[in-house]
Motif scaffolding. Structure first.
Motif, short mmCIF file in Angstrom:
data_model
loop_
_atom_site.label_atom_id
_atom_site.label_comp_id
_atom_site.label_asym_id
_atom_site.label_seq_id
_atom_site.Cartn_x
_atom_site.Cartn_y
_atom_site.Cartn_z
N GLU A 100 0.67 -1.13 -0.22
CA GLU A 100 0.05 -0.22 0.02
C GLU A 100 1.03 1.05 0.22
N ALA A 101 0.48 1.81 -0.96
CA ALA A 101 1.73 3.57 -0.95
C ALA A 101 0.99 4.44 -1.30
N ALA A 102 -0.36 4.26 -1.73
CA ALA A 102 -1.26 5.20 -1.61
C ALA A 102 -1.52 6.26 -0.11
N ASN A 103 -1.59 7.53 -0.44
CA ASN A 103 -1.79 8.15 0.40
C ASN A 103 -0.97 8.21 2.71
N SER A 125 3.22 -3.05 4.13
CA SER A 125 3.41 -4.36 3.21
C SER A 125 2.09 -4.78 4.22
N GLU A 126 1.24 -5.49 3.14
CA GLU A 126 -0.16 -6.12 3.68
C GLU A 126 -0.18 -8.07 3.56
N LEU A 127 -0.49 -8.11 4.42
CA LEU A 127 -1.33 -8.87 4.21
C LEU A 127 -2.83 -9.70 4.44
N ARG A 128 -2.90 -10.64 3.48
CA ARG A 128 -4.70 -10.20 2.88
C ARG A 128 -5.07 -11.88 3.98
N TYR A 129 -6.55 -11.52 4.96
CA TYR A 129 -6.91 -12.73 5.46
C TYR A 129 -8.03 -13.12 4.98
#
Length: 112
Positions: A92-95, A101-105
């Motif tokens: 995620e780089a917006a704003n 770094s994100e993980l999906r659950y």
């Protein structure tokens, strides 16, 4: 394409305590934010449990959410509610000042 069908805000006179949005079919929690002074009091669990119950009534099959990789508190919280990592990641780089770094659950809502 994701269409948002629901938007729920629970707030007090200091502002929102929790917010989430849910699209159709596979629903996604957009955010579940609780002020630190309210952590560990059950607000987040109550909201997520109510939301999952509603998704079940709506016939949803799956619920997903994104969590910061380094946010161990949130990862443990979602794990306690039956969510688990599904191997999807994103940056995620917006704003944001720095890329995050994100993980999906994900969690099944009802049996197929």
């Amino acid at each position: 394409m994701i269409r948002f069908l629901r938007f729920l805000v629970i707030a007090n006179n200091s502002g929102p305590l929790k917010m989430m949005t849910c699209p159709p079919d596979t629903w996604e929690v957009f955010a579940c934010n609780v002020h630190p002074s309210h952590w560990r009091r059950g607000f987040g669990s109550d909201l997520m449990t109510a939301m999952l119950s509603r998704l079940n009534r709506e016939g949803a099959k799956m619920c997903t959410l994104w969590v910061l990789e380094g946010n161990l508190r949130a990862r443990e919280f979602y794990g306690s509610l039956g969510f688990s990592e599904d191997a999807s990641t994103r940056i995620e780089a917006a704003n944001t000042r720095y890329p995050l770094s994100e993980l999906r659950y994900a969690r099944a809502i009802r049996a197929a």
